[in-house]
Design a protein around this motif. Structure first.
Motif, PDB file in Angstrom:
ATOM      1  N   UNK A  21       4.102  24.871 -11.079  1.00  0.00           N
ATOM      2  CA  UNK A  21       4.467  23.460 -11.201  1.00  0.00           C
ATOM      3  C   UNK A  21       5.602  23.122 -10.238  1.00  0.00           C
ATOM      4  N   UNK A  57      -2.312  18.270  -0.608  1.00  0.00           N
ATOM      5  CA  UNK A  57      -1.231  19.225  -0.311  1.00  0.00           C
ATOM      6  C   UNK A  57      -1.792  20.613  -0.026  1.00  0.00           C
ATOM      7  N   UNK A 114      -6.655  19.953  -9.947  1.00  0.00           N
ATOM      8  CA  UNK A 114      -6.869  19.182 -11.190  1.00  0.00           C
ATOM      9  C   UNK A 114      -6.958  17.685 -10.934  1.00  0.00           C
ATOM     10  N   UNK A 135       3.208  16.898 -11.153  1.00  0.00           N
ATOM     11  CA  UNK A 135       3.029  18.342 -10.933  1.00  0.00           C
ATOM     12  C   UNK A 135       3.813  19.148 -11.966  1.00  0.00           C
ATOM     13  N   UNK A 184      -4.581  16.444  -9.615  1.00  0.00           N
ATOM     14  CA  UNK A 184      -3.720  15.562 -10.401  1.00  0.00           C
ATOM     15  C   UNK A 184      -4.278  14.148 -10.399  1.00  0.00           C
ATOM     16  N   UNK A 201       4.374  23.131  -6.506  1.00  0.00           N
ATOM     17  CA  UNK A 201       3.646  21.915  -6.117  1.00  0.00           C
ATOM     18  C   UNK A 201       4.600  20.715  -6.086  1.00  0.00           C
ATOM     19  N   UNK A 202       5.511  20.625  -7.051  1.00  0.00           N
ATOM     20  CA  UNK A 202       6.472  19.519  -7.060  1.00  0.00           C
ATOM     21  C   UNK A 202       7.312  19.522  -5.782  1.00  0.00           C
ATOM     22  N   UNK A 209      -3.813  14.686   0.688  1.00  0.00           N
ATOM     23  CA  UNK A 209      -3.441  15.463   1.883  1.00  0.00           C
ATOM     24  C   UNK A 209      -3.714  16.947   1.710  1.00  0.00           C
ATOM     25  N   UNK A 251      -3.212  23.300 -10.330  1.00  0.00           N
ATOM     26  CA  UNK A 251      -2.676  21.929 -10.333  1.00  0.00           C
ATOM     27  C   UNK A 251      -3.268  21.114  -9.183  1.00  0.00           C
ATOM     28  N   UNK A 252      -3.334  21.741  -8.013  1.00  0.00           N
ATOM     29  CA  UNK A 252      -3.834  21.011  -6.840  1.00  0.00           C
ATOM     30  C   UNK A 252      -5.298  20.629  -6.993  1.00  0.00           C
TER      31      UNK A 252
END
Lengths: 356, 356
Positions: free
Chosen positions: B225, B1, B356, A232, A1, B228-229, A356, B353-354
């Motif tokens: 999504x 994350x 990107x 996200x 992201x 991850x959020x 992280x 997502x992580x």
């Protein structure tokens, strides 16, 4: 992201952080500080005359050369029902007496006059970003603003509203989840005449899937965690309202800031008793004064005009019980720092999470 | 994350994905598939007798050697008010006639008997994870389960509930946001006797800040999504309910699955007319049958018992209008695939997502 998105590009900002256009609570200092700190500051112009708005813009442009936004309330066709208004006046009488304020004259044309004047001002001043709450402006207004070079932002509380805003030509859409403080941007109601209250976690991805323009998440976010969570979900920026309301540069009074700091997540409730439109504010005696009210609440802007003087007087006298105390559902996360420091902390928190 | 958290370690699972214990809609196949796919499957045992629950556990253990969970409803002290029940019986009479079902006898002891039997079974079978909805079990129950080696999970809808659950010894806490489908896990009410409806985006970080045990986010998440959020907000796992309800292994009927697939984010509403406890379900005629009801809705489990036969008959006859249609606020994101494929897709989406 990444923190760089279509929104940061469209709006010419460094971070995907937008300060919500909180009518009545923004100051030129707040707007300019947010923009100078890499976010997008926004004038909450919903209650301003064009003259007041012009003055705000002049002051902001003395404080920053960076882009900023103006948030306008799209006028709606309210119906003035004399019996309804009279019943409300009677119900408000004890409060008027308490604060020694007189009955106001309801002005049914001020809203549209101010809106039209503000649009002319947006074009004349070439305001970079114009945001709308409570609906969709006319196609001619949209076209004229676009020709002036403005980026247009609409506010949606459902997928249907988002689709309508995109069809009308909005360049970006705020998806306002039910957590948000202050007025709901809704311009549709559900089958039970209630405003849609879709949580941000549900609303954002469903809106993202439905439209092609970038989405700005609003409602509940207060920190770097909220910013990363929004991204996200597919949002390309986060709009922070309550988070900026307690900052040093905010126009909210100490009374209103303290009410947020003293609140918890269960206190901000949805009510239409302040303005005739639904909004989220901290429970107090003004709201409970209407608990057993049998009449209809006059529509916005009528009810807003009927209650404004009471609320202002109460606030002036330091009485939090009879003024509006807008807050989202995350008051425990509020901080009393400068807006510049808030943005710095949000970005740092977000970067820490992303690494992280 | 990271997808590895204290929850994945505590529960012995690969991914921080927990299938909500949806009473009435889980099957041994669903629970085992989720666990075999790296998540935590959960039996929704809220309405089961100990004998039924025992049978479910036996079937699941034939399908998987991996950890799974059981979700139990903590009994509450309902008051039986004969006049209230009689008024409700009259109001339900046309629906009983419609589906030719007779008036049930209300059983005020079944709930506690089933709960106590379930606790004995949890200890006897050494069920790895025991989750609770609707409150906090007694200290002796908590101690006995802990001695049996179980990880205990409580459900909170406010910070105050989360703190109470942590104090009572829960090892993890589900923070259930207002978006969630089915029953609210609330065991407190607000000043207006309404269930707290805090959006997931607000609730999760405020609960994370308030407790030391890991938090499981619930409400609105349907995909990578949402996963991850949730993690960005500080949760250490995500509980998915509606997302699993439409999977092939779900126990929900085709009728109920189709209702979710045909719904949008504005249709699932909060109501207590099905069971006496507040829950989120898709609007239908059963709910509107109570729109003008002047009496009190009997407390859970009384109202639940009064309406069960009607709802079951309606569902059996393919009539979605008079049965409950639990759904969260993200029905547009529902998929009709196997639970194994759903988990595979969620993980893949999250990893994309992580990265990107």
């Amino acid at each position: 992201m990444k923190l760089q998105t279509r929104i940061t590009e469209q709006c010419g900002i460094k971070y995907p952080i937008i300060q919500a256009g909180m009518a009545g609570s923004t100051t030129p200092e707040l707007v300019a500080t947010v923009s100078n700190s890499g976010g997008l500051g926004m004038i909450g112009a919903g209650y301003m005359t064009p003259e007041q708005l012009n003055q705000e813009i002049i002051e902001i442009q003395e404080l920053t050369d960076l882009p900023f936004a103006v948030n306008l309330f799209v006028p709606s066709d309210a119906i003035y029902d004399p019996d309804e208004v009279e019943e409300m006046q009677e119900h408000l009488a004890p409060l008027r007496e308490r604060y020694q304020v007189s009955e106001p004259e309801v002005d049914m044309v001020a809203e549209e006059r101010n809106f039209n004047g503000a649009i002319e001002l947006m074009i004349e001043k070439q305001v970079p970003v114009v945001a709308f709450t409570f609906g969709i402006p006319s196609q001619s207004t949209i076209q004229r603003l676009k020709e002036s070079g403005a980026t247009l932002v609409g506010t949606a509380t459902t997928v249907e509203e988002a689709e309508a805003l995109e069809s009308a030509g909005m360049d970006a859409i705020v998806a306002q989840g039910s957590e948000a403080g202050g007025h709901r941007g809704s311009f549709t109601v559900d089958e039970a005449d209630q405003p849609p209250l879709i949580g941000t976690m549900s609303l954002v991805p469903q809106v993202v899937d439905a439209v092609n323009v970038p989405v700005i998440a609003a409602g509940g976010m207060m920190d770097g965690r909220g910013l990363v969570a929004s991204l996200a979900l597919g949002a390309e920026a986060t709009q922070f309202g309550t988070a900026f309301l307690t900052t040093e540069e905010s126009g909210a009074s100490t009374l209103k800031k303290q009410a947020i700091l003293d609140s918890d997540e269960t206190q901000p409730t949805i009510t239409n008793v302040y303005s005739g439109k639904f909004a989220r504010g901290i429970r107090n005696r003004f709201i409970s004064h209407f608990a057993d009210y049998q009449g209809e609440i006059p529509e916005y802007p009528i009810q807003n005009q009927l209650t404004t003087a009471i609320r202002k007087s109460a606030a002036r006298e330091g009485d939090a019980e009879y003024t509006h105390l807008w807050s989202g559902q995350s008051p425990r996360l509020a901080r009393t720092i400068s807006a510049a420091e808030l943005i710095r902390q949000i970005v740092q928190e977000a970067e820490t999470i992303l690494q992280s």
